[in-house]
Design a protein around this motif. Structure first.
Motif, PDB file in Angstrom:
ATOM      1  N   VAL A 273       0.928  -0.956   0.155  1.00 22.55           N
ATOM      2  CA  VAL A 273       0.046  -0.025  -0.092  1.00 22.55           C
ATOM      3  C   VAL A 273       0.810   1.429   0.171  1.00 22.55           C
ATOM      4  CG1 VAL A 273      -1.809   1.114   1.272  1.00 22.55           C
ATOM      5  CG2 VAL A 273      -1.732  -1.231   1.322  1.00 22.55           C
ATOM      6  N   ASP A 274       0.829   1.869  -1.025  1.00 21.51           N
ATOM      7  CA  ASP A 274       1.488   3.238  -1.199  1.00 21.51           C
ATOM      8  C   ASP A 274       0.779   4.599  -0.302  1.00 21.51           C
ATOM      9  OD1 ASP A 274       3.643   5.096  -2.319  1.00 21.51           O
ATOM     10  OD2 ASP A 274       1.670   5.935  -3.005  1.00 21.51           O
ATOM     11  N   GLY A 279       5.616   8.146  -4.850  1.00 20.06           N
ATOM     12  CA  GLY A 279       5.080   7.105  -5.403  1.00 20.06           C
ATOM     13  C   GLY A 279       5.843   5.787  -5.294  1.00 20.06           C
ATOM     14  N   THR A 280       5.491   4.520  -5.254  1.00 20.81           N
ATOM     15  CA  THR A 280       6.402   3.314  -4.999  1.00 20.81           C
ATOM     16  C   THR A 280       6.072   2.791  -6.270  1.00 20.81           C
ATOM     17  OG1 THR A 280       5.481   3.215  -2.752  1.00 20.81           O
ATOM     18  CG2 THR A 280       6.419   1.303  -3.866  1.00 20.81           C
ATOM     19  N   LEU A 292       2.715   2.947  -8.122  1.00 18.15           N
ATOM     20  CA  LEU A 292       1.768   3.085  -7.342  1.00 18.15           C
ATOM     21  C   LEU A 292       1.563   4.483  -6.747  1.00 18.15           C
ATOM     22  CD1 LEU A 292       1.718  -0.128  -5.232  1.00 18.15           C
ATOM     23  CD2 LEU A 292       0.350   0.232  -7.181  1.00 18.15           C
ATOM     24  N   ARG A 293       0.599   5.057  -7.114  1.00 20.84           N
ATOM     25  CA  ARG A 293       0.470   6.346  -6.260  1.00 20.84           C
ATOM     26  C   ARG A 293      -0.823   6.530  -5.431  1.00 20.84           C
ATOM     27  NH1 ARG A 293       4.432   9.589  -8.558  1.00 20.84           N
ATOM     28  NH2 ARG A 293       5.135   8.961 -10.437  1.00 20.84           N
ATOM     29  N   ILE A 305      11.027  -3.512  -5.112  1.00 20.01           N
ATOM     30  CA  ILE A 305      10.209  -2.536  -4.923  1.00 20.01           C
ATOM     31  C   ILE A 305      11.090  -1.137  -4.656  1.00 20.01           C
ATOM     32  CG2 ILE A 305       8.997  -1.294  -3.142  1.00 20.01           C
ATOM     33  CD1 ILE A 305       7.903  -4.272  -2.199  1.00 20.01           C
ATOM     34  N   ALA A 306      10.987   0.046  -5.223  1.00 19.10           N
ATOM     35  CA  ALA A 306      11.764   1.204  -5.146  1.00 19.10           C
ATOM     36  C   ALA A 306      10.856   2.212  -4.590  1.00 19.10           C
ATOM     37  CB  ALA A 306      12.476   1.573  -6.132  1.00 19.10           C
ATOM     38  N   PHE A 307      11.693   3.197  -4.020  1.00 23.83           N
ATOM     39  CA  PHE A 307      10.638   4.369  -3.041  1.00 23.83           C
ATOM     40  C   PHE A 307      11.191   5.753  -3.873  1.00 23.83           C
ATOM     41  CE2 PHE A 307      12.156   0.714  -0.590  1.00 23.83           C
ATOM     42  CZ  PHE A 307      10.824   0.083  -0.082  1.00 23.83           C
ATOM     43  N   GLY A 308      10.034   5.926  -4.575  1.00 20.11           N
ATOM     44  CA  GLY A 308      10.100   7.447  -5.068  1.00 20.11           C
ATOM     45  C   GLY A 308      10.799   7.577  -6.423  1.00 20.11           C
TER      46      GLY A 308
END
Length: 325
Positions: A273-274, A279-280, A292-293, A305-308
């Motif tokens: 869950v972002d 965004g994810t 995902l936003r 999974i990356a972050f931003g």
């Protein structure tokens, strides 16, 4: 980086519950009300296989078509949809009879959907009628938990409910049920009577007491996360990922939000869950990257999974995942 145990105030998202009088179904979102409702869960069977066999876009269209059909049934029987999570719908209906009729009609509606590449879709349904607490357009309480347990017991094309709900049905609808077993349910002191709603011909029934007892055993599904040389095995807990030092998985990338995303287990599935600003980014093996936003995604197979920022950019900090079971 240190993996920490899940924080006490972070829990898996709880399913919803409902009301008994149709007037209650239209109460204001801020009202806290105690009422009686049928709480019903229905989810699409084999959604993971649909994604594997058809790819994200086509599988989502197939699942969305099912969910749209289920929503239409809920409205027809005077209920309301509380929320939709992935391939599952949570709703409330104003009486035990309405819950039973809606569940039966849901199966008929899904059966009429055209096959896609010879693949027929189906749902499994569980519901329970009882007292719920309504607050902020959501519902809570033991009735919700029991309804979720019943859905967990159901197989494809089946409707499972409690003996207590059957006792609330009108005489004609009671005739379309049969007792399955009395099972020990986690969190309940006494065994709970479990029944099946017979919506097909008797020759098509496949559930037995033994099979439902086995169905109650949770699937041994585990999510494995790897980050900065460390591994975390997640089974029933929820975790938070982000830059905050109190997160379970601490991300150093400045593109990440303080509490960037969370991962929740819901029955036999894990959802990412972002809740971030940037965004994810999720990359499944041999598939295109998904962004995902303020959205959520069911994790399956393995990937990163990356972050931003994109997984594929140089020096991107990622968390690898693998769903086992």
């Amino acid at each position: 980086m240190e993996f920490k145990r899940p924080m006490a105030h972070i829990d898996s998202q709880q399913p919803a519950s409902g009301e008994t009088a149709y007037a209650s179904l239209t109460s204001t979102a801020s009202t806290r009300v105690t009422s009686q409702l049928a709480v019903l869960f229905a989810d699409v069977v084999g959604s993971t296989s649909l994604y594997d066999n058809f790819g994200d876009e086509q599988a989502k269209l197939m699942i969305d078509e099912c969910l749209d059909a289920l929503r239409g049934v809920v409205l027809h029987y005077g209920g309301r949809v509380i929320k939709t999570i992935g391939d599952e719908i949570m709703c409330v209906l104003p009486s035990a009879d309405n819950g039973c009729l809606a569940a039966t009609d849901m199966h008929h509606k899904i059966m009429t959907l055209p096959p896609v590449s010879n693949v027929k879709r189906s749902v499994r349904i569980g519901f329970h009628f009882g007292v719920v607490i309504e607050e902020n357009n959501d519902v809570f309480g033991d009735t919700v938990n029991l309804a979720a347990r019943m859905a967990g017991l159901a197989k494809g094309m089946q409707i499972i409910t409690t003996g207590a709900t059957v006792a609330c049905l009108s005489p004609m609808l009671k005739l379309s049920t049969r007792n399955i077993a009395a099972l020990a349910i986690k969190g309940k002191g006494d065994d709970v009577a479990v029944s099946e709603v017979l919506w097909q011909g008797l020759d098509e029934l496949t559930m037995s007491t033994a099979s439902i007892s086995l169905a109650f055993i949770p699937k041994p599904v585990t999510l494995s996360l790897q980050h900065a040389g460390q591994t975390l095995e997640l089974d029933y807990e929820s975790i938070v990922l982000g830059r905050d030092s109190q997160c379970n998985v601490v991300i150093s990338d400045r593109n990440a939000s303080r509490q960037h995303a969370r991962i929740e287990r819901r029955r036999d599935k894990f959802f990412l869950v972002d809740q971030s600003t940037n965004g994810t980014f999720v990359s499944f093996v041999n598939e295109h990257e998904v962004v995902l936003r303020r959205e959520e995604l069911m994790l399956r197979g393995s990937g990163r999974i990356a972050f931003g920022r994109s997984v594929d950019l140089p020096d991107t900090e990622t968390v690898s995942f693998s769903v086992k079971g």
